[in-house]
Scaffold this motif. Structure first.
Motif, PDB file in Angstrom:
ATOM      1  N   ALA A  35       0.791  -1.248   0.000  1.00 26.06           N
ATOM      2  CA  ALA A  35      -0.072  -0.067   0.070  1.00 26.06           C
ATOM      3  C   ALA A  35       0.995   1.412   0.072  1.00 26.06           C
ATOM      4  O   ALA A  35       2.012   1.293   0.614  1.00 26.06           O
ATOM      5  N   LEU A  36       0.550   2.168  -0.914  1.00 28.97           N
ATOM      6  CA  LEU A  36       1.176   3.515  -0.961  1.00 28.97           C
ATOM      7  C   LEU A  36       0.427   4.516  -0.260  1.00 28.97           C
ATOM      8  O   LEU A  36      -0.838   4.625  -0.620  1.00 28.97           O
ATOM      9  N   VAL A  37       0.837   4.976   0.773  1.00 28.57           N
ATOM     10  CA  VAL A  37       0.203   6.066   1.434  1.00 28.57           C
ATOM     11  C   VAL A  37       1.114   7.274   1.622  1.00 28.57           C
ATOM     12  O   VAL A  37       2.071   7.470   1.513  1.00 28.57           O
ATOM     13  N   GLY A  38       0.279   8.527   1.925  1.00 30.12           N
ATOM     14  CA  GLY A  38       0.916   9.881   2.095  1.00 30.12           C
ATOM     15  C   GLY A  38       0.043  10.817   1.576  1.00 30.12           C
ATOM     16  O   GLY A  38      -0.768  10.840   1.013  1.00 30.12           O
ATOM     17  N   GLU A  39       0.478  12.166   1.745  1.00 34.44           N
ATOM     18  CA  GLU A  39      -0.273  13.207   1.565  1.00 34.44           C
ATOM     19  C   GLU A  39      -0.581  13.436   0.187  1.00 34.44           C
ATOM     20  O   GLU A  39       0.153  13.086  -0.729  1.00 34.44           O
ATOM     21  N   GLY A  61      -0.327  14.537  -3.344  1.00 30.63           N
ATOM     22  CA  GLY A  61       0.829  15.304  -4.290  1.00 30.63           C
ATOM     23  C   GLY A  61       2.333  14.718  -4.024  1.00 30.63           C
ATOM     24  O   GLY A  61       3.053  15.408  -4.270  1.00 30.63           O
ATOM     25  N   VAL A  62       2.288  13.663  -3.091  1.00 32.68           N
ATOM     26  CA  VAL A  62       3.603  13.323  -2.820  1.00 32.68           C
ATOM     27  C   VAL A  62       4.326  12.310  -3.898  1.00 32.68           C
ATOM     28  O   VAL A  62       5.452  12.128  -3.932  1.00 32.68           O
ATOM     29  N   GLY A  63       3.434  11.885  -4.824  1.00 41.05           N
ATOM     30  CA  GLY A  63       3.914  11.079  -5.613  1.00 41.05           C
ATOM     31  C   GLY A  63       3.495   9.854  -6.069  1.00 41.05           C
ATOM     32  O   GLY A  63       4.139   8.778  -6.596  1.00 41.05           O
ATOM     33  N   LYS A  64       2.304   9.320  -5.225  1.00 40.34           N
ATOM     34  CA  LYS A  64       2.062   8.137  -5.181  1.00 40.34           C
ATOM     35  C   LYS A  64       1.568   7.472  -6.620  1.00 40.34           C
ATOM     36  O   LYS A  64       1.863   6.610  -7.151  1.00 40.34           O
ATOM     37  N   THR A  65       0.434   8.469  -7.158  1.00 36.47           N
ATOM     38  CA  THR A  65       0.041   7.771  -8.657  1.00 36.47           C
ATOM     39  C   THR A  65       1.181   8.078  -9.545  1.00 36.47           C
ATOM     40  O   THR A  65       1.383   7.053 -10.425  1.00 36.47           O
ATOM     41  N   THR A  66       2.062   8.991  -9.401  1.00 37.21           N
ATOM     42  CA  THR A  66       3.286   8.957 -10.199  1.00 37.21           C
ATOM     43  C   THR A  66       4.116   7.566 -10.178  1.00 37.21           C
ATOM     44  O   THR A  66       4.505   6.963 -11.224  1.00 37.21           O
ATOM     45  N   HIS A 106      -6.485   6.943   0.303  1.00 38.56           N
ATOM     46  CA  HIS A 106      -6.268   7.895   1.516  1.00 38.56           C
ATOM     47  C   HIS A 106      -6.973   7.406   2.828  1.00 38.56           C
ATOM     48  O   HIS A 106      -6.644   7.395   3.962  1.00 38.56           O
ATOM     49  N   ARG A 107      -8.118   6.491   2.537  1.00 36.61           N
ATOM     50  CA  ARG A 107      -8.745   6.027   3.742  1.00 36.61           C
ATOM     51  C   ARG A 107      -7.896   4.539   4.138  1.00 36.61           C
ATOM     52  O   ARG A 107      -7.669   3.844   3.720  1.00 36.61           O
ATOM     53  N   LEU A 108      -7.286   4.830   5.408  1.00 41.19           N
ATOM     54  CA  LEU A 108      -6.297   3.842   5.718  1.00 41.19           C
ATOM     55  C   LEU A 108      -7.082   2.735   6.146  1.00 41.19           C
ATOM     56  O   LEU A 108      -6.257   1.466   6.215  1.00 41.19           O
ATOM     57  N   SER A 109      -8.156   2.703   6.414  1.00 45.01           N
ATOM     58  CA  SER A 109      -8.953   1.511   6.634  1.00 45.01           C
ATOM     59  C   SER A 109      -8.930   0.404   5.524  1.00 45.01           C
ATOM     60  O   SER A 109      -9.098  -0.722   5.963  1.00 45.01           O
ATOM     61  N   THR A 110      -8.794   0.963   4.531  1.00 48.85           N
ATOM     62  CA  THR A 110      -8.970  -0.073   3.418  1.00 48.85           C
ATOM     63  C   THR A 110      -7.116  -0.702   3.123  1.00 48.85           C
ATOM     64  O   THR A 110      -7.152  -1.558   2.302  1.00 48.85           O
ATOM     65  N   ILE A 111      -6.460  -0.344   3.857  1.00 48.50           N
ATOM     66  CA  ILE A 111      -5.066  -0.950   3.654  1.00 48.50           C
ATOM     67  C   ILE A 111      -4.487  -1.571   4.600  1.00 48.50           C
ATOM     68  O   ILE A 111      -3.289  -2.091   4.655  1.00 48.50           O
ATOM     69  N   ILE A 112      -5.167  -1.498   5.786  1.00 45.99           N
ATOM     70  CA  ILE A 112      -4.655  -2.227   6.905  1.00 45.99           C
ATOM     71  C   ILE A 112      -4.085  -3.632   6.901  1.00 45.99           C
ATOM     72  O   ILE A 112      -3.089  -3.968   7.387  1.00 45.99           O
ATOM     73  N   ASN A 113      -4.782  -4.211   6.027  1.00 49.01           N
ATOM     74  CA  ASN A 113      -4.237  -5.695   5.614  1.00 49.01           C
ATOM     75  C   ASN A 113      -3.150  -5.950   4.931  1.00 49.01           C
ATOM     76  O   ASN A 113      -2.834  -7.024   4.399  1.00 49.01           O
ATOM     77  N   ASN A 121       0.504  -6.339   3.124  1.00 50.37           N
ATOM     78  CA  ASN A 121       1.660  -6.932   3.837  1.00 50.37           C
ATOM     79  C   ASN A 121       2.571  -5.782   4.038  1.00 50.37           C
ATOM     80  O   ASN A 121       3.272  -6.097   5.281  1.00 50.37           O
ATOM     81  N   ARG A 122       2.732  -4.933   3.226  1.00 49.47           N
ATOM     82  CA  ARG A 122       3.756  -3.853   3.688  1.00 49.47           C
ATOM     83  C   ARG A 122       3.121  -2.588   3.414  1.00 49.47           C
ATOM     84  O   ARG A 122       2.407  -2.383   2.290  1.00 49.47           O
ATOM     85  N   ILE A 123       3.123  -1.434   4.107  1.00 48.48           N
ATOM     86  CA  ILE A 123       2.740  -0.064   3.695  1.00 48.48           C
ATOM     87  C   ILE A 123       3.830   0.847   3.612  1.00 48.48           C
ATOM     88  O   ILE A 123       4.710   0.640   4.446  1.00 48.48           O
ATOM     89  N   ILE A 124       3.916   1.464   2.560  1.00 54.57           N
ATOM     90  CA  ILE A 124       4.943   2.303   2.197  1.00 54.57           C
ATOM     91  C   ILE A 124       4.574   3.821   2.445  1.00 54.57           C
ATOM     92  O   ILE A 124       3.542   4.144   1.704  1.00 54.57           O
ATOM     93  N   VAL A 125       5.233   4.524   3.087  1.00 53.77           N
ATOM     94  CA  VAL A 125       4.679   5.815   3.459  1.00 53.77           C
ATOM     95  C   VAL A 125       5.740   6.765   2.756  1.00 53.77           C
ATOM     96  O   VAL A 125       7.053   6.845   2.806  1.00 53.77           O
ATOM     97  N   PHE A 126       5.038   7.654   1.826  1.00 56.64           N
ATOM     98  CA  PHE A 126       5.844   8.809   1.287  1.00 56.64           C
ATOM     99  C   PHE A 126       5.508  10.073   1.885  1.00 56.64           C
ATOM    100  O   PHE A 126       4.611  10.424   2.494  1.00 56.64           O
TER     101      PHE A 126
END
Ligand code: ATP
Ligand code: MG
Length: 586
Positions: free
Chosen positions: A364-368, A370-375, A526-533, A535-540
């Motif tokens: 999962a890619l998370v972050g504010e 405009g940080v570049g997740k879609t990119t 953006h909704r963190l509830s969807t990514i809790i499961n 394997n790894r979460i990448i914070v940008f």
């Protein structure tokens, strides 16, 4: 010149028809010369000598001549029209193909209306040039050759004088042509701007209305329209001027001819027949020369348009397959970013990303915003080429494989859902052969089946057609079904469930979890509830990876993820949730 050669290349496949049409044209044009030529006999034999046999002979000849002309006119018009339309169809096809070959960065920079205007308006102008103007020019040139022959035959001395003066008439043609070409370019640019303006404001009507910007947009439109008026008036001025200038030059030529020719006849050195034949040829010459001038304008306009068309046709796409690119085949799904940096134009968006996503892993890619997740996600199907580093799938650099084989391995649900103006069935099976059973299966998994069968024509309903208004969540579920149907080993979900209500989201989430099994999945949410499961979460943060780990570990570590999480959940009053729960129970 280079432009002409490029256009000629398109004519090549039709050269036989073209040559045939040109021969027919030369026949059509020849009739002009013949008409001028026989004026001498009409004058000298019928009117002066009063020869009765010629009285029958010549009118019959004239009728035959026009029959002959009509026949060949039809043939040349048909074949030239055919060649012209074929060429334009070919150009339009090629233009569309080239447009589709352009990478996304091209479409980021080019307004949609401008691309549309190239294919619709500019190609139409090229068509006018190829099929109408070129024909007219050829006929005119042939006519001029024939008429000039007659002029010289009748009085080579006077003809010589006339042709010394001719360049004076040619000069304004050339100079008017140059000016018109410049204005032509400006006109088309203005049309393109107007088209793209219309495209924006019409598709954006909802926003325009919501912000009560009608007046503002009206003013902007008026401004553009005024600019177009100004440019077109410039063209009108040049055209309006070119006509009288040409006519005055013609008038002077006629006056000189009458003066000199009359003198010759009065002194007995020439017959009235010769004089009238000469004058007729000269007068007939005026028409094709004048028309050449007019056609010159059209051709200049067409050339300006073809220049813009070739700009796209000749554009080398920044993203291309290497020569000898290999077929990637069906991959396991190991995606590796090796020191990847990326910038769109000059602004660095991603910095030294190092990340290895294992086969079947859910990342999962998370972050504010405009940080570049879609990119980052866009780099995997090679929508953009990276600035530095390497992206590998199963250990193979994405730049070393063919684009279709790369993209076949990736299913994408993008942040902005695009449905095509086609049936729901074809929208789900986009790019893959439709198999009704599997389509329904995918739609059911995406919780879309139920609402689809309630549509007027079920799966055969055309999305976006009158009366079929799909909600944001419905569109999103169709997009998810599309990704499911593609059944690719790598799955990218960019805010794929953001438009769904809490209930549907939970359900679609469950469906997606089934889907993720046996696939490498990248979820952006953006909704963190969807990514809790995951394997790894990448914070940008600002284009850099600042934290990697499973949800529980990241919550324990007091870092950016925990702050994000707390922002979303901590402040939510428990009581309210209880109340809502009660209400929904009722
Ligand atoms: N096509 C583009 N051309 C130029 N810059 C772009 C383009 N797309 C995005 N950017 C810029 O790149 C940065 C990262 O954008 P990106 O869309 O990857 O963010 P994101 O993390 O997906 O944000 P969000 O959560 O809002 O979707 C932003 O600053 C944005 O302005
Ligand atoms: Mg995004």
């Amino acid at each position: 010149m280079a432009l002409y050669l490029k256009l000629l290349k398109f004519l090549k496949p039709y050269r036989k028809k073209l040559v045939f049409a040109m021969i027919c044209m030369s026949f059509v044009s020849a009739t002009q010369g013949i008409m001028a030529f026989i004026v001498k006999f009409v004058m000298d034999d019928i009117f002066i000598k009063k020869d009765a046999t010629m009285l029958y002979f010549i009118p019959a000849g004239v009728i035959l001549l026009f029959l002959f002309k009509g026949f060949f006119f039809y043939l040349q018009a048909y074949f030239m029209g055919y060649v012209g339309q074929r060429v334009v169809t070919d150009i339009r096809n090629l233009l569309f193909v080239r447009l589709q070959q352009q990478p996304l960065s091209y479409f980021d920079k080019t307004p949609t209306g401008q691309s549309i205007s190239r294919i619709i308006n500019d190609v139409t102008l090229v068509q006018n040039t190829v099929s109408d103007s070129v024909t007219a020019v050829l006929i005119d040139v042939f006519s001029i050759i024939g008429l000039v022959g007659v002029v010289f035959y009748r009085d080579w001395w006077l003809a010589s004088i006339a042709f010394i003066v001719l360049p004076i008439a040619i000069y304004p043609i050339v100079s008017f042509g140059k000016k018109l070409r410049k204005v032509g370019t400006k006109t088309q640019k203005s049309v393109a701007r107007l088209t793209s303006f219309l495209h924006e404001t019409i598709t954006g009507q909802r926003i325009v209305k919501a912000f009560s910007m009608e007046h503002y947009e009206n003013e902007r439109f008026k401004g553009e329209n005024e600019e177009m008026f100004r440019i077109i008036m410039k063209r009108t001025k040049i055209r309006a001027l070119s006509h009288p200038v040409m006519e005055i030059i013609g008038g002077i030529a006629i006056a000189i001819t009458i003066w000199y020719g009359g003198n010759e006849v009065i002194s007995g050195r020439s017959t009235p027949g010769s004089f009238f034949s000469f004058t007729t040829a000269l007068l007939l010459l005026y028409e094709p020369i004048k028309k050449l001038n007019k056609e010159n304008h059209n051709i200049q306009q067409g050339l300006a348009a073809s220049q813009r068309v070739f700009e796209v046709i000749d554009r080398v796409p920044e993203i291309q397959e290497k020569p000898g690119a290999v077929d990637l085949g069906k991959v396991e799904g190991i995606v590796e970013f090796n020191d990847v940096s990326f910038k769109y134009d000059d602004k660095m968006v991603l910095h030294n990303i190092n990340l290895r996503i294992e086969k079947n892993e859910v990342i999962a890619l998370v972050g504010e915003s405009g940080v570049g997740k879609t990119t980052l996600a866009n780099l995997i199907p090679r929508f953009y080429d990276i600035t530095k580093g390497r992206i590998e799938i199963d250990g193979i650099d994405v730049r070393d494989v063919t684009l279709p084989s790369l993209r076949q391995n990736i299913a994408l649900v993008s942040q902005d859902v695009i449905l095509f103006n086609d049936t729901i069935r074809n929208n789900i099976a986009y790019g893959v052969t439709p198999d009704m059973e599997k389509i329904e299966e995918a739609a059911t998994m995406a919780f879309a089946h139920e609402f689809i069968i309630k549509l007027p024509k079920g799966y055969d309903t055309v999305a976006g057609e009158k009366g079929v208004r799909l909600s944001g969540g419905q569109k999103q579920r169709i997009a998810i079904a599309r990704a499911l149907y593609k059944n690719a080993p790598i799955l990218i979900l960019d805010e794929a469930t953001s438009s769904l209500d809490a209930v549907s989201e939970v359900e679609v989430q469950r469906a997606l979890e089934n889907l993720m099994k046996g696939r490498t999945t990248i979820i952006i949410a953006h909704r963190l509830s969807t990514i809790i499961n995951a394997n790894r979460i990448i914070v940008f943060e600002k284009g850099k990876i600042v934290q990697i780990g499973a949800h529980n570990n990241l919550i324990e570590a007091d870092g950016p993820y925990r702050r994000l999480y707390e922002l979303q959940f901590k402040d939510r009053p428990q009581k309210k949730i209880m109340k809502i729960g009660k209400k929904s129970h009722v």
